[in-house]
Design an enzyme around this catalytic site. Structure first.
Site, PDB file in Angstrom:
ATOM      1  N   HIS A 120       1.264  26.721 -23.900  1.00 33.20           N
ATOM      2  CA  HIS A 120       0.688  25.635 -22.304  1.00 33.20           C
ATOM      3  C   HIS A 120       1.241  24.113 -22.480  1.00 33.20           C
ATOM      4  O   HIS A 120       0.980  23.862 -22.168  1.00 33.20           O
ATOM      5  CB  HIS A 120      -0.696  25.509 -23.046  1.00 33.20           C
ATOM      6  CG  HIS A 120      -1.818  27.143 -23.065  1.00 33.20           C
ATOM      7  ND1 HIS A 120      -2.214  26.564 -21.325  1.00 33.20           N
ATOM      8  CD2 HIS A 120      -2.399  27.208 -23.650  1.00 33.20           C
ATOM      9  CE1 HIS A 120      -3.470  27.839 -22.067  1.00 33.20           C
ATOM     10  NE2 HIS A 120      -3.087  28.516 -22.144  1.00 33.20           N
TER      11      HIS A 120
ATOM     12  N   GLY B  67      -0.232  40.319 -21.749  1.00 33.76           N
ATOM     13  CA  GLY B  67       0.766  38.525 -22.747  1.00 33.76           C
ATOM     14  C   GLY B  67       2.083  38.623 -22.629  1.00 33.76           C
ATOM     15  O   GLY B  67       2.463  37.879 -23.378  1.00 33.76           O
TER      16      GLY B  67
ATOM     17  N   SER C  24       4.632  41.639 -18.305  1.00 36.13           N
ATOM     18  CA  SER C  24       5.561  42.530 -17.489  1.00 36.13           C
ATOM     19  C   SER C  24       5.244  42.819 -16.268  1.00 36.13           C
ATOM     20  O   SER C  24       6.769  42.512 -15.019  1.00 36.13           O
ATOM     21  CB  SER C  24       4.835  43.845 -17.650  1.00 36.13           C
ATOM     22  OG  SER C  24       2.795  43.685 -17.209  1.00 36.13           O
TER      23      SER C  24
ATOM     24  N   ASP D  90       8.174  32.862 -18.113  1.00 36.59           N
ATOM     25  CA  ASP D  90       8.009  34.119 -18.381  1.00 36.59           C
ATOM     26  C   ASP D  90       9.913  34.988 -17.373  1.00 36.59           C
ATOM     27  O   ASP D  90      10.097  35.971 -18.255  1.00 36.59           O
ATOM     28  CB  ASP D  90       7.174  35.139 -17.483  1.00 36.59           C
ATOM     29  CG  ASP D  90       5.981  34.377 -18.733  1.00 36.59           C
ATOM     30  OD1 ASP D  90       5.991  33.893 -19.405  1.00 36.59           O
ATOM     31  OD2 ASP D  90       4.734  34.203 -17.554  1.00 36.59           O
TER      32      ASP D  90
HETATM   33  P1  ADP Z   1       1.333  40.786 -18.384  1.00 36.45           P
HETATM   34  O1  ADP Z   1       2.036  40.177 -17.053  1.00 36.45           O
HETATM   35  O2  ADP Z   1       1.107  40.079 -19.156  1.00 36.45           O
HETATM   36  O3  ADP Z   1       2.032  41.922 -18.470  1.00 36.45           O
HETATM   37  P2  ADP Z   1      -0.084  40.367 -15.300  1.00 36.45           P
HETATM   38  O4  ADP Z   1      -1.279  40.877 -15.198  1.00 36.45           O
HETATM   39  O5  ADP Z   1       0.642  39.553 -15.907  1.00 36.45           O
HETATM   40  O6  ADP Z   1       0.635  40.350 -16.767  1.00 36.45           O
HETATM   41  O7  ADP Z   1       0.782  41.634 -14.872  1.00 36.45           O
HETATM   42  C1  ADP Z   1       0.478  42.919 -14.998  1.00 36.45           C
HETATM   43  C2  ADP Z   1       0.938  44.474 -13.508  1.00 36.45           C
HETATM   44  O8  ADP Z   1       2.310  44.124 -13.511  1.00 36.45           O
HETATM   45  C3  ADP Z   1       0.630  45.256 -13.307  1.00 36.45           C
HETATM   46  O9  ADP Z   1      -1.225  45.341 -13.410  1.00 36.45           O
HETATM   47  C4  ADP Z   1       1.285  45.991 -12.235  1.00 36.45           C
HETATM   48  O10 ADP Z   1       0.285  45.667 -11.118  1.00 36.45           O
HETATM   49  C5  ADP Z   1       2.098  45.277 -12.420  1.00 36.45           C
HETATM   50  N1  ADP Z   1       3.008  46.147 -13.180  1.00 36.45           N
HETATM   51  C6  ADP Z   1       3.998  45.996 -14.642  1.00 36.45           C
HETATM   52  N2  ADP Z   1       4.584  47.033 -14.958  1.00 36.45           N
HETATM   53  C7  ADP Z   1       3.880  47.905 -14.129  1.00 36.45           C
HETATM   54  C8  ADP Z   1       4.434  49.235 -13.969  1.00 36.45           C
HETATM   55  N3  ADP Z   1       5.894  49.746 -14.399  1.00 36.45           N
HETATM   56  N4  ADP Z   1       3.988  49.794 -12.574  1.00 36.45           N
HETATM   57  C9  ADP Z   1       3.693  49.299 -11.964  1.00 36.45           C
HETATM   58  N5  ADP Z   1       3.490  47.823 -12.410  1.00 36.45           N
HETATM   59  C10 ADP Z   1       3.950  47.099 -12.913  1.00 36.45           C
HETATM   60 MG    MG Z   2       1.988  38.631 -15.635  1.00 33.66          MG
END
Ligand code: ADP
Ligand code: MG
Length: 391
Positions: free
Chosen positions: A39, A128, A131, A176
């Site tokens: 944070h 977290g 992705s 990130d």
């Molecule tokens: P984090 O970034 O913490 O993993 P977020 O909610 O910010 O969580 O992002 C996750 C979203 O990113 C998923 O719900 C999807 O929409 C997208 N995403 C991530 N990886 C993939 C993938 N391999 N294929 C499709 N969408 C993806």
């Molecule tokens: Mg995210």
């Protein structure tokens, strides 16, 4: 074969299955874990993430039309998106991250041709580990490959962040996307979120591993609380008559304690001490003081839990279990909080017994079997040559 090679091969095969030809472009961008500095990215301070050895991989090939035909192996979902500088996000759709990077790049003057692309990933989503940033940065890396251009790394990270803001509606800081672009193997990234400058700090010690444990919970208040914390940090800065908490010392804060709202004081206390801890953590890593680094991680968790109040009972339990386990040097929640993962610094030789002890204790108390994996500081986004893939 390594997990990474398996992932790449599976992506290439999925592209062949879907489009009937070999892909021409192949790129990878990692998720990240923040070791300390939580944070803080929206408070002008320092963060210390590293890339994890989990990646979003995209295989691409040409398509004769002003569209990107996308397929996610993970979601088993196909969608065509327009290649258009004026393209807008679709409500809650995974392709928004890709769409955002393409639209912003096109608006910046990049001549993006049509393409077919298969997305595949072993970054856990929604835990977290970012992705979403990995998907944005992988898309930007794909655009570099497709257009034969090279973006300035900082511009590339900022463009990906802008996609997250404008196309996913998430007002994240810079950590990130900077991590996914800039991290280096065997290094952590000491990132100054104010100047957007950074230092690669070596993390080379086979005896020490980084363990990520997913609590398996995500409490729904996270989004509203995030906005509230940002506001409370602004209130703390205003109470201290400064534009930024980066510019005040702990002494300044303590001197004003009696004039400040108690809650706002504690929020400021977390930010000011966490910025100092992150600087100390980088020093500890540089001088091989791993016990000290671990201690700073425990202190960070305590501050996030008590002063900043973004932890939850499951994350607190994981950290308590880590504290009681032989061979753990430090542990803390990582990411926004209210669920998600902890990151722990552990002795590699005791990794198996540590994982068993934490998983057993956690599932006994919560009924949840936590997903866990050890990782090492990995390489940021890069293109791969098709020749390097195993058919
Ligand atoms: P984090 O970034 O913490 O993993 P977020 O909610 O910010 O969580 O992002 C996750 C979203 O990113 C998923 O719900 C999807 O929409 C997208 N995403 C991530 N990886 C993939 C993938 N391999 N294929 C499709 N969408 C993806
Ligand atoms: Mg995210």
């Amino acid at each position: 074969m390594s997990d990474f090679q398996d992932l790449v091969s599976a992506t290439v095969n999925a592209f062949r299955d879907r489009f009937g030809v070999d892909p021409i472009w192949l790129v990878a961008a990692p998720g990240r874990v923040n070791l300390i500095g939580e944070h803080i990215d929206y408070n002008d301070g320092f963060v210390m993430p590293m890339a994890i050895d989990r990646y979003v991989v995209i295989a691409g090939g040409p398509f004769d039309g002003a569209a990107a035909n996308l397929y996610s192996v993970n979601l088993e979902d196909a969608a065509a998106i327009p290649i258009d500088a004026d393209s807008r996000p679709e409500a809650m759709h995974w392709t928004n991250y890709v769409r955002g990077v393409i639209a912003i790049s096109a608006a910046n003057g990049l001549d993006v041709p049509g393409m077919n692309a298969v997305v595949n990933s072993n970054v856990p989503t929604g835990g977290g580990l970012s992705s979403s940033a990995a998907l944005e940065v992988a898309t930007a890396t794909l655009l570099e490959a497709v257009t034969g251009t090279t973006m300035d790394p900082v511009e590339k990270a900022l463009l990906s962040q802008q996609a997250e803001h404008e196309f996913a509606g998430v007002p994240c800081g810079i950590m990130d996307q900077f991590s996914s672009v800039l991290c280096k193997q065997n290094h952590v990234l000491l990132l100054d979120c104010r100047s957007q400058t950074f230092e690669q700090v070596p993390f080379i010690n086979e005896d020490i591993s980084v363990l990520i444990t997913n609590s398996g919970v995500k409490h729904s208040l996270a989004d509203g609380e995030y906005a509230l914390r940002r506001k409370q940090c602004e209130d703390a800065a205003a109470a201290l008559e400064t534009g930024s908490l980066r510019d005040v010392t702990l002494e300044d804060l303590m001197g004003r304690k009696d004039d400040m709202d108690e809650l706002v004081f504690r929020r400021g206390h977390h930010v000011i001490t966490e910025i100092a801890r992150t600087v100390s953590a980088a020093q500890a890593m540089k001088s091989g003081q791993w016990e000290r680094l671990g201690q700073l991680m425990y202190e960070s968790h305590e501050s996030l839990s008590k002063d900043f109040e973004v932890s939850c009972k499951e994350l607190d339990l994981l950290v308590d279990l880590a504290k009681k386990t032989e061979g753990v040097l430090g542990s803390r929640m990582t990411g926004g909080g209210f669920g998600g993962c902890t990151v722990s610094l552990v002795k590699t030789a005791q990794l198996d017994s540590i994982m068993t002890a934490i998983a057993t204790g956690y599932s006994a108390a919560t009924g949840i079997q936590p997903a866990m994996f050890a990782t090492k500081p990995s390489e940021g986004a890069h293109a791969l040559s098709m020749a390097s893939t195993v058919s």
